[in-house]
Design a protein around this motif. Structure first.
Motif, mmCIF file in Angstrom:
data_model
loop_
_atom_site.group_PDB
_atom_site.id
_atom_site.type_symbol
_atom_site.label_atom_id
_atom_site.label_comp_id
_atom_site.label_asym_id
_atom_site.label_seq_id
_atom_site.Cartn_x
_atom_site.Cartn_y
_atom_site.Cartn_z
ATOM 1 N N GLY A 263 -6.141 13.904 -13.276
ATOM 2 C CA GLY A 263 -6.926 14.377 -12.143
ATOM 3 C C GLY A 263 -6.304 13.979 -10.805
ATOM 4 N N ARG A 264 -7.062 14.235 -9.767
ATOM 5 C CA ARG A 264 -6.610 13.949 -8.404
ATOM 6 C C ARG A 264 -7.408 12.791 -7.822
ATOM 7 N N PRO A 265 -6.769 11.926 -7.046
ATOM 8 C CA PRO A 265 -5.334 11.903 -6.735
ATOM 9 C C PRO A 265 -4.518 11.394 -7.921
ATOM 10 N N THR A 266 -3.242 11.650 -7.898
ATOM 11 C CA THR A 266 -2.362 11.165 -8.960
ATOM 12 C C THR A 266 -2.363 9.645 -8.966
ATOM 13 N N PRO A 267 -2.654 9.023 -10.114
ATOM 14 C CA PRO A 267 -2.733 7.555 -10.156
ATOM 15 C C PRO A 267 -1.354 6.912 -10.009
ATOM 16 N N ASP A 268 -1.372 5.612 -9.741
ATOM 17 C CA ASP A 268 -0.135 4.851 -9.644
ATOM 18 C C ASP A 268 0.618 4.876 -10.973
ATOM 19 N N PHE A 269 1.899 4.643 -10.887
ATOM 20 C CA PHE A 269 2.800 4.549 -12.047
ATOM 21 C C PHE A 269 3.110 5.904 -12.694
ATOM 22 N N ALA A 270 2.554 7.004 -12.184
ATOM 23 C CA ALA A 270 2.925 8.310 -12.737
ATOM 24 C C ALA A 270 4.410 8.600 -12.501
ATOM 25 N N PRO A 271 4.957 8.390 -11.302
ATOM 26 C CA PRO A 271 6.410 8.589 -11.118
ATOM 27 C C PRO A 271 7.242 7.659 -11.992
ATOM 28 N N ALA A 272 6.735 6.435 -12.221
ATOM 29 C CA ALA A 272 7.463 5.500 -13.082
ATOM 30 C C ALA A 272 7.496 6.010 -14.524
#
Length: 424
Positions: A104-113
């Protein structure tokens, strides 16, 4: 007589060489494919037998009954990142995440990781939840921003009227985790007590591969432009590189066998970290041997509840990787068949009476077909039927029309026909 024999041999040899060259150039591809479709359709029992267990597929489960062990439920990006990093050392050919990675939104932390953790893998396919249309529809599917990211089949033939139509995409992976991963459609149809995974779905005139097709394409290195053909209708199936064949229903769907089992590993064991190595030696051996790793959230099987898609896809891959492979006759074998065809044609031309050439030629065609059929039934070996067929037809034409009938005129002095009688 000798001159005619040499001329006939030269003509047949030139014809055989020309046909072999055109066959290698792909001139007879359509005929070869139709011949193979016919052979496969009559050998389906070879793909329905019980298969020996193998270690090519492993299902890594994030089990719903263990939800209390995770930071939250469904698992956040940090848990997925930890799990993916724990799998990097096993280096599978294809990593399949059969649960949409979306929080969902907003994108949670650690998604890019998490996206960075997926980069070391050779091939990654992220599941996209899709909705099928009810019956035939001509309306275009809603694909959102994934339209350009989804591949299309190039080689499709047969009756496509029963292929499920795609209505829309429901849940796609978060844009932050996509990186260079492929997107694969997660589709399921339940009909008459069977669970069917579409191999492709229809969007107007286009055919979009599902996660099932994309995974097998990556595993067998089969690009959609060549080496990956989808045949629909009667005798439906998918032909991939390395002799891989996927038996399908006329609608282009694969039915998952309810009794199918697949090796599984609890995802929690891979997330314990180096301080508490919870992965057993057996599980390590399974993960090390696996060509395809399927990750996803699963729940306990229930007759009333919906099935777990990651488990269904893992069962399908486990079954399909164990199927026997189709084989093509090598160049030497193809040449042997053409030499036999040349000898048969020579026999028709030189030894068979012209009035019997047609009957004898058809009998040779029948014997050749029976031989090819038995060869395929016994070992799934096929070859191009065009070169030997053309050579036999040429032999029939030359034997029937080119060869002159031999006549013998015997004149005897005592014969009435040998005397000239003049009536005066």
């Amino acid at each position: 007589m000798l001159q005619r024999l040499l001329l006939t041999l030269l003509l047949l040899a030139i014809t055989a060489g020309f046909l072999d060259h055109r066959q290698k150039a792909g001139s007879f591809q359509k005929v070869d494919q139709a011949f193979l479709d016919f052979m496969v359709a009559n050998a389906r029992e070879n793909f329905d037998k019980s298969l020996p267990d193998h270690d090519g597929v492993v299902l890594v489960e994030l089990r719903a009954e263990d939800h209390a062990e995770y930071a939250s439920w469904p698992p956040p990006p940090l848990d997925w990142q930890t799990l993916v990093r724990g799998l990097q050392e096993y280096d599978p050919e294809v990593l399949v995440i059969a649960t949409p990675l979306n929080w969902g939104r907003p994108t949670p932390d650690f998604a890019p990781a998490l996206a960075d953790a997926l980069l070391p893998f050779t091939s990654v396919i992220l599941g996209v939840e899709a909705q099928l249309a009810d019956g035939e529809t001509s309306a275009p599917a809603f694909l959102g921003d994934l339209d350009s990211l989804l591949p299309r089949f190039i080689q499709v033939d047969g009756d496509a009227s029963r292929v499920p139509s795609l209505a829309s995409l429901i849940t796609a992976p978060d844009a932050a985790v996509r990186a260079s991963s492929e997107m694969g459609l997660l589709c399921l149809r339940q009909e008459k007590g069977t669970r069917r995974l579409p191999y492709a779905v229809k969007d107007q005139d286009a055919f979009i591969p599902t996660l099932l097709a994309q995974t097998l394409a990556r595993h067998s290195h089969s690009p959609y432009s060549s080496g990956h053909r989808l045949h629909l209708g009667a005798g439906a199936g998918a032909y991939l590189q390395e002799g891989r064949y996927v038996p399908l229903r006329p609608s282009g769907e694969f039915i998952v066998t309810p009794q199918a089992t697949v090796p599984t590993v609890n995802a929690l064991h891979l997330m314990a970290g180096s301080l508490a190595d919870a992965v057993s030696d057996t599980e390590k051996a399974l993960l090390a041997k696996a060509d395809i790793l399927v990750l996803g959230i699963t729940q306990a099987e229930s007759l009333e509840g919906p099935p777990s898609l990651p488990r269904l896809y893992a069962q399908a891959f486990h079954h399909l990787l164990g199927l026997p492979r189709l084989q093509k006759l090598g160049s030497l074998g193809q040449w042997i068949i053409q030499i036999l065809a040349v000898l048969a044609a020579l026999w028709l031309i030189m030894r068979v009476p012209p009035e019997k050439v047609l009957k004898s030629g058809l009998f040779l065609f029948f014997l050749a077909f029976i031989g090819a059929y038995l060869l395929f039934q016994a070992s799934l070996i096929s070859f191009s039927p065009v070169p030997p067929s053309v050579i036999l037809v040429l032999g029939m034409l030359l034997g029937r029309f080119w060869r002159k009938k031999e006549t013998t005129i015997s004149l005897s002095p005592s014969s009435p026909a040998s005397q000239d009688t003049v009536a005066t």
